[in-house]
Every structure is written in structure tokens, then in C-alpha cells.
Design a protein around this motif. Structure first.
Motif, PDB file in Angstrom:
ATOM      1  N   ASP A 173      -9.765   9.939  -2.241  1.00 25.13           N
ATOM      2  CA  ASP A 173      -8.880   8.790  -2.381  1.00 25.13           C
ATOM      3  C   ASP A 173      -9.472   7.556  -1.708  1.00 25.13           C
ATOM      4  O   ASP A 173     -10.138   7.667  -0.654  1.00 25.13           O
ATOM      5  N   ARG A 200      -5.680   1.406  -5.988  1.00 22.18           N
ATOM      6  CA  ARG A 200      -5.798   2.712  -5.341  1.00 22.18           C
ATOM      7  C   ARG A 200      -6.363   3.688  -6.370  1.00 22.18           C
ATOM      8  O   ARG A 200      -5.906   3.749  -7.515  1.00 22.18           O
ATOM      9  N   THR A 212       0.833   3.934  -2.968  1.00 22.97           N
ATOM     10  CA  THR A 212       0.485   5.331  -2.704  1.00 22.97           C
ATOM     11  C   THR A 212       1.588   6.273  -3.180  1.00 22.97           C
ATOM     12  O   THR A 212       1.326   7.311  -3.810  1.00 22.97           O
ATOM     13  N   ASP A 229       0.833  -1.210   0.000  1.00 23.20           N
ATOM     14  CA  ASP A 229       0.000   0.000   0.000  1.00 23.20           C
ATOM     15  C   ASP A 229       0.866   1.258   0.000  1.00 23.20           C
ATOM     16  O   ASP A 229       0.562   2.254  -0.689  1.00 23.20           O
TER      17      ASP A 229
END
Length: 474
Positions: free
Chosen positions: A114, A130, A53, A49
Motif C-alpha cells: 500500500d 491511494r 483509506t 486520507d
């Protein structure tokens, strides 16, 4: 289930402990492995993650400033979607195919901000996605495959399973060896127990040896000590039983001998009386007197045996009627009776400082003094001085009978209070053939103990002293 339990119970203790240890280790290994896999999965997921990101933020900067293709800014799968109301359209140049409804749903939700989620694309597998808004009506979706992460976790699981299985096998085998050595003292004690059950321990040659094996820890040492104490108790019990059987055998033999003598005399005098019945009356009277004399002697013997039996009966109250008496007065009465019956013997009565009050049965205590005085008369030559004394020693009152005879041999002192024991059988009957039965001193000791006291004896050439110690009345 019952069959399994029976099979489990038939296993040796070491095997059961090793298997139980293995089961416990298996639970621990499974718990540790599960926790480790969960931690690694969480760690890899967070790292994925973070990378996703970070990479998407770099993409956003380039897309907003350079308006380039998403793939030029990011090597993973990325696409830009235009959102118009509920319609989602993929812009050209994207790497994510627009046919997946899951991506359209994510794009619609990402217009508001987001978001991070995991989706399963049917023919591509699981992806971490994402999504974030670029500008009004445009959304950037970036996806990273989770296959590599899952492969890494599966490899970790495989490594853990193999390592845990090997460790479990080593633990069970090593534990069985260690337990076998640790339980070796138990096997030694079991062998001794089997020896006990298969041998006649009444023979002293078959008395089992003690458990000597060392090791096993504190608990096994405590069990070994208890086991050896039990064997010592068995030894002492058999020794006590053998001694009791020997005493009983000797007692029966002595009692039979003592009773046979007067019975034989009575039978002989009865035959003589029948023969003399037709002759002189004086001869008949002499035979009757002898019969009465032997009967009285046998009655004394039987009375003493009955008294000793009642005193020895466990848990029974001794045949004693206690009352407060003056020991000095009782000693004076016994001395006076002895002096009248044995005028040829000088007797001295010594009364020490008082008080001499005790709680006792006057009849039984008088019997104690009479037996001691009779013993002095039977076992010393005529004319031997005898002394009866009463004194106080702290919280005890001492009644003593002392004679100046030849004394008791040292080897006989240990058995002087045994029943039917005589220092010298030939002398015990006396010069006139009228001796004791060997029960007098046994009665003295038993009666003294029944009163809560005891008897001491001191003997040497020219002096023998019997002392009865009784608790003074407070």
C-alpha cells in the motif's frame, strides 16, 4: 532610510506607541494565522486520507468477493491496473484515465504494498491517490480531488485576513485613544516645563504650579513625583538664592556702614591733626591717639570679616590648629582677663566635675569666650553679675557665659547670630560710643561649628545664657 527615521522621531509618543503596538499585533496575527492554516491543512489532509483509506478497504472487499467494477464499489475516481513486469494496463470500467504516466508509476510501486501520495494531473488538478494490491498482478488506485480542500483553506485564509485587519485597525485606534489618555499627565508636565522656560521664575508670582493630573500608571506617577520634587527644588533654590542675595546686600550695606564710620573719623582727625600741627603738641597727640583708636577698631572689623570668609569657604580647611587643651584652664584665663578689664562687674567662675579635656585651637576658643564676655559687658548695665562655667554633659564639654541683664527680646533670638545684627542699634554702641560691630556672635557661632560643636542661647528677663557645646576628648 534617514528620512524615514527623522519622520518617525517627529511623531508624538502616543502615535509611535500605537503604531509599534500595531506592528507587534500584526506579527502576532500573522504567526497565529499561519499556525492555524497549517493546523487546518494538516487536519483536512488527515481526514481525507482516513476517508480514502476506509473507502478503498471497502472496495477491496467487494472486488475480491464480487469481482465488480471499482466504480460500483466506490463513488470517487477508482481504477484497476494490471501490472506485468514493467507494463501497466488499465482494466475496463475504471474512472481514472490510463494516459497519465504518474498513475502508471504509482501502480508499479504499489505492487509491493500500500502507498499514499499526491499527484498533479495536468488538466484535472491535484489529487490525493491511494494504491494497494488486490491480487497478483492487479493494483487498485483510488483518487480524491484536493480542490475542495484547497478552497476551504483559502476561504479560511481570507476570513483570517479580514478579521485580523479589522482587529488590527480597532487595536490601533483604541490603543491610540487609551495611550492619549494615559499620556495626558505627560502633556501636563510638558506644559509646565514650557511655562518654566518662558517665564521669569525669580518673581514668586511666576512659580509654576505642580503636576496634579492623575492616571498614567505607576511609571507616570513616579515621573510626576520626581517632576514635582524638581519643582520644589527649583522653588527652594530660588528662595535660597533670594535669601542669599538679600543677606549679601545687607552684608555689603552693613560692612560699608561699619567701615565708613571709622574711615570718616580717621579723615576728620587727620584734618584736625593737619590744622593742629602748627599749634600745641598735646593737641596733635590727642588727634593721633584718636586716629590709632579708629584704625584699631577698623582692623578688628576687617580681621573678623576675613575670619568669617575663611570659615565660610566651601571645601577649605578652617583656620584652626587643634591640640589637646583643658577647657577649665582656658575659661579661667578668659575670666581673669575680663575681670581685670571690667573691675566694676562681679564675675563668678564655676568649674564642674571633670575631666574637661578637648581637642581645639586654644587661640580661637579663647576668642569665642572673649566675644561672649564682651557681649555681656556691652549689652548689660554696669555692675551686672556675669558667670563663666565649665561642665561635662555626657560626651560633651559645655562652656557657658551667663549674665543677669535685661535679656534678649524673643523676636531677636532667631537672628542673634546674624552678621551685623544688633538687638538695639542705639544701645549697641554703648554709653561711651564704643560698641561692637555686630560680628562678635557670628564669629562665636562659626568658630564653634568649625570645632564640630554648636552654640545654644537661652534668654529671659534677668538671665541670658550662651552655651558652647564641644565634643569631649575620648
Amino acid at each position: 532610510m534617514t528620512r524615514w527615521l527623522d519622520a518617525w522621531r517627529r511623531l508624538r509618543l502616543g502615535t509611535r506607541l500605537a503604531l509599534a503596538l500595531g506592528a507587534l499585533a500584526l506579527v502576532v496575527f500573522a504567526t497565529v494565522g499561519t499556525v492555524m492554516v497549517g493546523i487546518m491543512q494538516d487536519y483536512f489532509g488527515r481526514r481525507l486520507d482516513e476517508q480514502l483509506t476506509k473507502s478503498q478497504l471497502e472496495q477491496l472487499s467487494r472486488l475480491r468477493n464480487e469481482h465488480s467494477s471499482p466504480q460500483a464499489a466506490y463513488s470517487w475516481y477508482s481504477s484497476v491496473f494490471e501490472v506485468n513486469g514493467t507494463t501497466v494496463t488499465a482494466k475496463p470500467g475504471g474512472a481514472l484515465p490510463p494516459r497519465y504516466d504518474e498513475l502508471s508509476e504509482i501502480a508499479l510501486q504499489a505492487v509491493k504494498g500500500d502507498m499514499m501520495t499526491t499527484v498533479s494531473l495536468h488538466d484535472l488538478g491535484a489529487y490525493r491517490v491511494r494504491a494497494c494490491p488486490i491480487e497478483a498482478g492487479e493494483v487498485l488506485l483510488s483518487a480524491a480531488p484536493k480542490n475542495d480542500l484547497d478552497k476551504t483553506v483559502n476561504q479560511l485564509i481570507l476570513v483570517e485576513v479580514v478579521a485580523f485587519v479589522l482587529a488590527l485597525g480597532v487595536l490601533v485606534v483604541a490603543g491610540r485613544i487609551v495611550l492619549k489618555r494615559g499620556l495626558r499627565p505627560l502633556s501636563s508636565m510638558a506644559a509646565t516645563a514650557h511655562y518654566i522656560t518662558s517665564h521669569d521664575l525669580t518673581d514668586s508670582a511666576n512659580v509654576p504650579v505642580r503636576a496634579q493630573a492623575s492616571g498614567g500608571g505607576v511609571e507616570v506617577a513616579e515621573l510626576r513625583t520626581a517632576f514635582n520634587l524638581m519643582l520644589d527644588h527649583i522653588d527652594s533654590s530660588f528662595a535660597a538664592r533670594a535669601a542669599a542675595n538679600e543677606r549679601l546686600r545687607r552684608f555689603v550695606a552693613d560692612a560699608s556702614h561699619e567701615l565708613r564710620t571709622p574711615l570718616t573719623s580717621i579723615r576728620g582727625y587727620a584734618d584736625l591733626f593737619r590744622y593742629a600741627a602748627a599749634n600745641e603738641p598735646a593737641e596733635r597727640d590727642a588727634h593721633l591717639a584718636k586716629i590709632r583708636e579708629e584704625t584699631a577698631r577698623m582692623s578688628v572689623l576687617v580681621d573678623d570679616l576675613l575670619l568669617l570668609a575663611r570659615l565660610d569657604e566651601p571645601g577649605a580647611e578652617p583656620p584652626i590648629r587643634r591640640q589637646e587643651i583643658d577647657a577649665a584652664e582656658l575659661a579661667a584665663q578668659a575670666a581673669q582677663a575680663f575681670e581685670a578689664a571690667h573691675q566694676e562687674r562681679p564675675l563668678t567662675l564655676e568649674i564642674g566635675g571633670g575631666p574637661h579635656a578637648i581637642t581645639a585651637d586654644p587661640v580661637r576658643l579663647r576668642q569665642v569666650l572673649d566675644n561672649l564676655l564682651t557681649n555681656a559687658a556691652v549689652h548689660t548695665p554696669a555692675g551686672t553679675p556675669v558667670t563663666v562655667s565649665v561642665e561635662t554633659d555626657g560626651e560633651e564639654v559645655l562652656l557657658s557665659v551667663t549674665d543677669e541683664g535685661p535679656g534678649i527680646p524673643a523676636e531677636a533670638l532667631a537672628r542673634i547670630f546674624d552678621r551685623f545684627y544688633r538687638v538695639d542699634d542705639s544701645r549697641a554702641r554703648g554709653a561711651t560710643g564704643t560698641g561692637g560691630t555686630g560680628l562678635g556672635l557670628a564669629v562665636v557661632q562659626s568658630l564653634a561649628e568649625a570645632h564640630g560643636g554648636h552654640v545654644d542661647v537661652e534668654s529671659g528677663p534677668g538671665r541670658t545664657r550662651f552655651t558652647v557645646r564641644l565634643q569631649a576628648r575620648s
